[in-house]
Scaffold this motif. Sequence first.
Motif, PDB file in Angstrom:
ATOM      1  N   CYS A  77      16.165 -16.165  -1.325  1.00 18.78           N
ATOM      2  CA  CYS A  77      14.796 -15.887  -0.922  1.00 18.78           C
ATOM      3  C   CYS A  77      13.834 -16.561  -1.899  1.00 18.78           C
ATOM      4  O   CYS A  77      14.085 -16.609  -3.101  1.00 18.78           O
ATOM      5  CB  CYS A  77      14.531 -14.382  -0.884  1.00 18.78           C
ATOM      6  N   LEU A  78      12.757 -17.067  -1.357  1.00 16.46           N
ATOM      7  CA  LEU A  78      11.735 -17.738  -2.159  1.00 16.46           C
ATOM      8  C   LEU A  78      10.391 -17.094  -1.864  1.00 16.46           C
ATOM      9  O   LEU A  78      10.016 -16.926  -0.703  1.00 16.46           O
ATOM     10  CB  LEU A  78      11.685 -19.228  -1.815  1.00 16.46           C
ATOM     11  N   THR A  79       9.662 -16.734  -2.913  1.00 14.07           N
ATOM     12  CA  THR A  79       8.385 -16.069  -2.746  1.00 14.07           C
ATOM     13  C   THR A  79       7.430 -16.487  -3.839  1.00 14.07           C
ATOM     14  O   THR A  79       7.846 -16.819  -4.964  1.00 14.07           O
ATOM     15  CB  THR A  79       8.578 -14.534  -2.767  1.00 14.07           C
ATOM     16  N   ARG A  80       6.144 -16.459  -3.516  1.00 13.92           N
ATOM     17  CA  ARG A  80       5.115 -16.778  -4.511  1.00 13.92           C
ATOM     18  C   ARG A  80       4.933 -15.625  -5.487  1.00 13.92           C
ATOM     19  O   ARG A  80       4.457 -15.812  -6.603  1.00 13.92           O
ATOM     20  CB  ARG A  80       3.796 -17.091  -3.796  1.00 13.92           C
ATOM     21  N   GLY A  81       5.264 -14.431  -5.081  1.00 18.65           N
ATOM     22  CA  GLY A  81       5.129 -13.290  -5.976  1.00 18.65           C
ATOM     23  C   GLY A  81       3.694 -12.865  -6.164  1.00 18.65           C
ATOM     24  O   GLY A  81       3.202 -12.768  -7.290  1.00 18.65           O
ATOM     25  N   TYR A  82       3.029 -12.592  -5.043  1.00 17.62           N
ATOM     26  CA  TYR A  82       1.619 -12.203  -5.103  1.00 17.62           C
ATOM     27  C   TYR A  82       1.427 -11.001  -6.025  1.00 17.62           C
ATOM     28  O   TYR A  82       2.131  -9.999  -5.914  1.00 17.62           O
ATOM     29  CB  TYR A  82       1.112 -11.853  -3.698  1.00 17.62           C
ATOM     30  N   GLY A  83       0.494 -11.116  -6.953  1.00 18.58           N
ATOM     31  CA  GLY A  83       0.213 -10.036  -7.884  1.00 18.58           C
ATOM     32  C   GLY A  83       0.992 -10.119  -9.176  1.00 18.58           C
ATOM     33  O   GLY A  83       0.700  -9.382 -10.124  1.00 18.58           O
ATOM     34  N   GLY A  84       1.996 -11.005  -9.251  1.00 17.28           N
ATOM     35  CA  GLY A  84       2.778 -11.151 -10.471  1.00 17.28           C
ATOM     36  C   GLY A  84       2.156 -12.157 -11.425  1.00 17.28           C
ATOM     37  O   GLY A  84       1.575 -13.157 -11.008  1.00 17.28           O
ATOM     38  N   ALA A  85       2.287 -11.915 -12.709  1.00 27.79           N
ATOM     39  CA  ALA A  85       1.654 -12.763 -13.725  1.00 27.79           C
ATOM     40  C   ALA A  85       2.494 -13.969 -14.103  1.00 27.79           C
ATOM     41  O   ALA A  85       1.951 -14.988 -14.575  1.00 27.79           O
ATOM     42  CB  ALA A  85       1.358 -11.936 -14.969  1.00 27.79           C
ATOM     43  N   LEU A  86       3.811 -13.897 -13.933  1.00 25.24           N
ATOM     44  CA  LEU A  86       4.661 -15.012 -14.345  1.00 25.24           C
ATOM     45  C   LEU A  86       4.473 -16.195 -13.396  1.00 25.24           C
ATOM     46  O   LEU A  86       4.409 -16.011 -12.184  1.00 25.24           O
ATOM     47  CB  LEU A  86       6.127 -14.580 -14.353  1.00 25.24           C
ATOM     48  N   PRO A  87       4.416 -17.421 -13.931  1.00 25.00           N
ATOM     49  CA  PRO A  87       4.248 -18.590 -13.060  1.00 25.00           C
ATOM     50  C   PRO A  87       5.532 -18.985 -12.349  1.00 25.00           C
ATOM     51  O   PRO A  87       5.494 -19.564 -11.260  1.00 25.00           O
ATOM     52  CB  PRO A  87       3.781 -19.688 -14.021  1.00 25.00           C
ATOM     53  N   GLY A  88       6.687 -18.682 -12.963  1.00 28.66           N
ATOM     54  CA  GLY A  88       7.964 -19.096 -12.393  1.00 28.66           C
ATOM     55  C   GLY A  88       8.208 -20.584 -12.574  1.00 28.66           C
ATOM     56  O   GLY A  88       7.401 -21.289 -13.173  1.00 28.66           O
ATOM     57  N   PRO A  89       9.325 -21.085 -12.025  1.00 29.12           N
ATOM     58  CA  PRO A  89      10.320 -20.333 -11.249  1.00 29.12           C
ATOM     59  C   PRO A  89      11.042 -19.276 -12.096  1.00 29.12           C
ATOM     60  O   PRO A  89      11.467 -19.559 -13.209  1.00 29.12           O
ATOM     61  CB  PRO A  89      11.299 -21.401 -10.753  1.00 29.12           C
ATOM     62  N   THR A  90      11.165 -18.092 -11.524  1.00 29.33           N
ATOM     63  CA  THR A  90      11.785 -16.963 -12.205  1.00 29.33           C
ATOM     64  C   THR A  90      12.810 -16.313 -11.289  1.00 29.33           C
ATOM     65  O   THR A  90      12.511 -16.001 -10.139  1.00 29.33           O
ATOM     66  CB  THR A  90      10.721 -15.910 -12.593  1.00 29.33           C
ATOM     67  N   TRP A  91      14.022 -16.132 -11.815  1.00 28.97           N
ATOM     68  CA  TRP A  91      15.021 -15.373 -11.065  1.00 28.97           C
ATOM     69  C   TRP A  91      14.687 -13.888 -11.192  1.00 28.97           C
ATOM     70  O   TRP A  91      14.630 -13.353 -12.291  1.00 28.97           O
ATOM     71  CB  TRP A  91      16.421 -15.641 -11.619  1.00 28.97           C
ATOM     72  N   VAL A  92      14.461 -13.242 -10.084  1.00 24.47           N
ATOM     73  CA  VAL A  92      13.956 -11.873 -10.100  1.00 24.47           C
ATOM     74  C   VAL A  92      15.102 -10.887 -10.304  1.00 24.47           C
ATOM     75  O   VAL A  92      16.104 -10.915  -9.584  1.00 24.47           O
ATOM     76  CB  VAL A  92      13.208 -11.554  -8.795  1.00 24.47           C
ATOM     77  N   ASP A  93      14.922  -9.999 -11.279  1.00 28.16           N
ATOM     78  CA  ASP A  93      15.900  -8.957 -11.569  1.00 28.16           C
ATOM     79  C   ASP A  93      15.196  -7.605 -11.484  1.00 28.16           C
ATOM     80  O   ASP A  93      14.385  -7.256 -12.346  1.00 28.16           O
ATOM     81  CB  ASP A  93      16.475  -9.153 -12.973  1.00 28.16           C
ATOM     82  N   PRO A  94      15.480  -6.806 -10.432  1.00 33.32           N
ATOM     83  CA  PRO A  94      14.794  -5.517 -10.283  1.00 33.32           C
ATOM     84  C   PRO A  94      15.003  -4.566 -11.448  1.00 33.32           C
ATOM     85  O   PRO A  94      14.186  -3.666 -11.673  1.00 33.32           O
ATOM     86  CB  PRO A  94      15.400  -4.947  -8.998  1.00 33.32           C
TER      87      PRO A  94
END
Length: 326
Positions: A77-94
């Motif tokens: 899955c690829l997402t812009r991450g609305y509301g997140g501060a990190l610019p990425g690319p970042t592997w998301v770990d809940p």
Amino acid sequence: MHAPGFWQRDGVLPRLLAPLADRVAAVTAQRLAATPGFNPGCPVLCIGNLTVGGQGKTPTVLAVAERLQAAGRQVFCLTRGYGGALPGPTWVDPAQHTAAEVGDEPLLLAALAPTIMAKDRALGAKAARAAGAQIIVMDDGFQNPAVCKSLSLIVVDGATGFGNGRVLPAGPLREPIAAGLARAQGVVCVGPDRVGLEKLLPPGLPLLSATLQPTPEDAARWRGQKLVAFAGIGRPQKFFETLEALGAELVGTRAFADHRPYRATDLAALRQQAAREGATLITTSKDWARLPFTDRAGIATLPVRLVFEDGAVLDGLLAPYLEPSL
């Protein structure tokens, strides 16, 4: 943000804002026409919409990704991450990331499939492909030409449709209806169609009907229970209506703006209200993801999944991407 009421009806204010709306539409068209887009070398399935706000894109991404996974595809899955501060690319770990870092929706997606959050979607798609993605399912980005799309599905809330049919700021549309639908391969109507979507679609464009449903176990759990419900999603009333339809007794509701971070004062007031009423405090999975780790205790959630009325229509659209030769 809370959508202004005039976005659902035409009138003097939308007409006064029409020149600005024309400019927004022209800029969007120019951007889409001028940028060729990055091809990551694998199919990219975009789940987008034509209006601002939440219509059910993330549950649709999850449903599509789950279907592809069931066929043995390696889905990212690829997402812009609305509301997140990190610019990425970042592997998301809940288990490690917060909504303040990556956004709330990426946390939900990462619970199902490898998820990359990237403000630059082309860099995110490149990282996903390098990590072994056979198919990329992109949450939002329909009006962003940075990545070449193999298939695009437009998600529409059946209760609000395309609003008054006007482009921002005169209405809720990101671009004119006809221009957007011309680039789509299907439309997903979430919830009962109360606006006559079928009449608005061009001939031959598939319309898929779907509903957000809790599991039978979750539905039974809240039947007859006293609840104080809160939500900060595109249309919080939809969540409250779902709980009432399950037979829950809503003794209090509180609606927040979509994606809004929760403050300590918000949660304290909600807990006090629930305590006074002898009720359970409940919210959506998306809202729960935005809660600080230390503030989640004692707050229940109602997970829901998108269920298609006719799964064969979805399978028909996904057929080229279900083959093991990819």
